[in-house]
Design a protein around this motif. Structure first.
Motif, mmCIF file in Angstrom:
data_model
loop_
_atom_site.group_PDB
_atom_site.id
_atom_site.type_symbol
_atom_site.label_atom_id
_atom_site.label_comp_id
_atom_site.label_asym_id
_atom_site.label_seq_id
_atom_site.Cartn_x
_atom_site.Cartn_y
_atom_site.Cartn_z
ATOM 1 N N ALA A 11 8.042 8.493 0.464
ATOM 2 C CA ALA A 11 8.501 8.925 1.782
ATOM 3 C C ALA A 11 7.336 9.274 2.697
ATOM 4 N N ASP A 12 6.241 9.727 2.123
ATOM 5 C CA ASP A 12 5.049 10.074 2.894
ATOM 6 C C ASP A 12 3.917 9.084 2.643
ATOM 7 N N ALA A 13 4.286 7.831 2.367
ATOM 8 C CA ALA A 13 3.269 6.831 2.036
ATOM 9 C C ALA A 13 2.280 6.633 3.178
ATOM 10 N N ASP A 14 2.733 6.726 4.421
ATOM 11 C CA ASP A 14 1.809 6.552 5.543
ATOM 12 C C ASP A 14 0.733 7.631 5.528
ATOM 13 N N LEU A 15 1.133 8.841 5.207
ATOM 14 C CA LEU A 15 0.176 9.953 5.138
ATOM 15 C C LEU A 15 -0.838 9.705 4.022
ATOM 16 N N VAL A 16 -0.343 9.282 2.862
ATOM 17 C CA VAL A 16 -1.238 9.064 1.719
ATOM 18 C C VAL A 16 -2.178 7.894 1.988
ATOM 19 N N TYR A 26 -5.132 7.336 -6.320
ATOM 20 C CA TYR A 26 -4.463 7.783 -7.545
ATOM 21 C C TYR A 26 -3.019 8.184 -7.267
ATOM 22 N N ALA A 27 -2.788 8.799 -6.099
ATOM 23 C CA ALA A 27 -1.441 9.222 -5.730
ATOM 24 C C ALA A 27 -0.604 8.056 -5.217
ATOM 25 N N ALA A 28 -1.209 7.187 -4.430
ATOM 26 C CA ALA A 28 -0.443 6.110 -3.798
ATOM 27 C C ALA A 28 0.224 5.203 -4.816
ATOM 28 N N VAL A 29 -0.460 4.954 -5.938
ATOM 29 C CA VAL A 29 0.054 3.950 -6.868
ATOM 30 C C VAL A 29 1.267 4.424 -7.655
ATOM 31 N N VAL A 30 1.633 5.705 -7.574
ATOM 32 C CA VAL A 30 2.815 6.162 -8.300
ATOM 33 C C VAL A 30 4.031 6.261 -7.398
ATOM 34 N N ALA A 31 3.908 5.876 -6.145
ATOM 35 C CA ALA A 31 5.051 5.911 -5.230
ATOM 36 C C ALA A 31 6.151 4.981 -5.723
ATOM 37 N N SER A 32 7.385 5.325 -5.404
ATOM 38 C CA SER A 32 8.515 4.512 -5.852
ATOM 39 C C SER A 32 8.803 3.361 -4.900
ATOM 40 N N ILE A 89 5.461 -0.640 -1.943
ATOM 41 C CA ILE A 89 4.441 -1.158 -2.857
ATOM 42 C C ILE A 89 3.547 -2.184 -2.174
ATOM 43 N N ASP A 90 4.121 -3.109 -1.433
ATOM 44 C CA ASP A 90 3.305 -4.127 -0.770
ATOM 45 C C ASP A 90 2.367 -3.492 0.254
ATOM 46 N N ASP A 91 2.863 -2.497 0.986
ATOM 47 C CA ASP A 91 2.018 -1.809 1.960
ATOM 48 C C ASP A 91 0.872 -1.082 1.269
ATOM 49 N N ILE A 92 1.183 -0.430 0.160
ATOM 50 C CA ILE A 92 0.163 0.321 -0.575
ATOM 51 C C ILE A 92 -0.873 -0.634 -1.161
ATOM 52 N N ARG A 93 -0.415 -1.732 -1.743
ATOM 53 C CA ARG A 93 -1.357 -2.711 -2.288
ATOM 54 C C ARG A 93 -2.279 -3.224 -1.192
ATOM 55 N N GLY A 94 -1.720 -3.554 -0.033
ATOM 56 C CA GLY A 94 -2.542 -4.036 1.078
ATOM 57 C C GLY A 94 -3.548 -3.001 1.541
ATOM 58 N N LEU A 102 -1.414 -0.480 -10.162
ATOM 59 C CA LEU A 102 -0.296 -0.975 -9.366
ATOM 60 C C LEU A 102 0.171 -2.327 -9.902
ATOM 61 N N ALA A 103 -0.779 -3.173 -10.265
ATOM 62 C CA ALA A 103 -0.419 -4.484 -10.816
ATOM 63 C C ALA A 103 0.258 -4.347 -12.176
ATOM 64 N N TYR A 104 -0.139 -3.346 -12.946
ATOM 65 C CA TYR A 104 0.478 -3.112 -14.248
ATOM 66 C C TYR A 104 1.938 -2.715 -14.085
ATOM 67 N N GLU A 105 2.221 -1.873 -13.080
ATOM 68 C CA GLU A 105 3.578 -1.380 -12.855
ATOM 69 C C GLU A 105 4.431 -2.355 -12.050
#
Length: 339
Positions: free
Chosen positions: A171-176, A193-199, A202-207, A232-235
């Protein structure tokens, strides 16, 4: 009779969950996922922690008091407050720790705040299944969760707390993601470390991770970003990962720590026998200097045990898993240093 046997919150939780199907309470007032989802952005941005129904959950008032101290001007007070939240997490109180996540992220986002990297790592730590001693294998090193059902000492369904923390970070991915560009290198690593556990997102975080990696100059941060991208790729399957990682660890122009991180990730995301060329890369690049450089990374600290650096233990587990003696994890292990 112990105090918790007469505590009304513990009794309510025990009555609701012990020997019962947790799904009976899904979406209700005892579902921490629903509670966190109901918090408005205005509540979170205003740091209005008293709008959170802490009293519904065991140990809630204690974490509420710790959250109230997170914006103190005294760094020692903030550090102790974070240690308080960490203590509840170490005692398997995932639900109330999850309720603190929106506020932990905002502590990290405040340029004038204290212990910002620790706050991010603590938010991620609710979710990150700490590999720990004896779990540094190709199947386990980058695993986020063990997939099992978790219950708290009170009987509360702790899996919901873990899911709630993942949802709160999403929900706060933009902040992270914005913190990937923070001036503090420790914060940049902790944000990854925090971003990769978001539910979600995912595509935005990977980018965002790849964008930061292309711009990053600090070799330790670059190594951490590569581990984050690997996790992230593992999950979340990334068909481009294997070739990308191999190109990194094969390139002699790439800094040693980055090559080592790419090699670790490649080993975890493939099940092929370890090629001789990769062993040669690790022999050349996984030096004591590289181990010291990577030591502050949260993935490495989680694996550190018994005098081995995290990198040394990871390499032993990945290349010679039979040499690793299983050990109990230490949920009270040392957090990042106070800075």
């Amino acid at each position: 009779m112990t105090w918790w046997e007469t505590d009304p919150v513990y009794q309510a939780v025990a009555q609701a969950f012990v020997g019962r199907d947790p799904e009976e309470h899904a979406g209700g007032p005892l579902d921490v996922r629903a509670v966190l989802a109901s918090l408005s952005r205005e509540t979170k941005d205003a740091f209005a922690y008293d709008d959170v129904p802490w009293g519904r959950f065991p140990r809630g008032p204690q974490i509420r008091d710790d959250v109230a101290r997170l914006r103190c001007d005294d760094a020692d007070v903030v550090y102790r407050a974070l240690r308080g939240v960490n203590g509840e997490l170490a005692d398997s109180a995932w639900s109330v720790a999850a309720l603190a996540v929106p506020f932990l992220l905002r502590v990290a986002a405040d340029p004038g705040g204290h212990c910002r990297a620790y706050a991010l790592e603590l938010a991620a730590g609710i979710v990150q299944w700490t590999p720990g001693p004896g779990r540094c294998t190709r199947e386990e090193l980058l695993r986020v969760t063990d997939g099992g059902r978790r219950y708290e000492p009170s009987g509360y369904f702790g899996t919901w707390g873990i899911e709630a923390a993942r949802d709160a970070i999403a929900a706060d991915a933009d902040l992270v993601m914005a913190l990937l560009d923070d001036p503090d290198p420790q914060v940049r690593v902790a944000a990854a470390y925090a971003a990769v556990v978001a539910s979600g997102r995912i595509d935005d975080i990977r980018g965002a991770l790849h964008t930061r990696l292309r711009a990053e100059a600090d070799p330790a941060v670059r190594a951490g970003l590569v581990l984050a991208i690997a996790q992230l790729a593992y999950e979340h399957a990334d068909p481009a990962w294997e070739a990308w990682a191999k190109a990194l660890w094969s390139d002699p122009a790439t800094p040693p720590a980055v090559r080592v991180s790419a090699a670790l990730g490649w080993l975890c995301l493939t099940d092929t026998p370890v090629p001789d060329v990769l062993c040669a890369v690790l022999d050349a690049c996984a030096t004591d200097e590289t181990a010291r450089l990577m030591e502050p990374l949260p993935w490495m600290r989680a694996a550190d045990y018994g005098g081995d650096t995290g990198l040394r233990r990871c390499l032993r587990g990945l290349l010679r898993p039979e040499s690793i003696e299983p050990q109990w994890d230490d949920p009270w292990s040392s957090p990042p240093a106070l800075t």
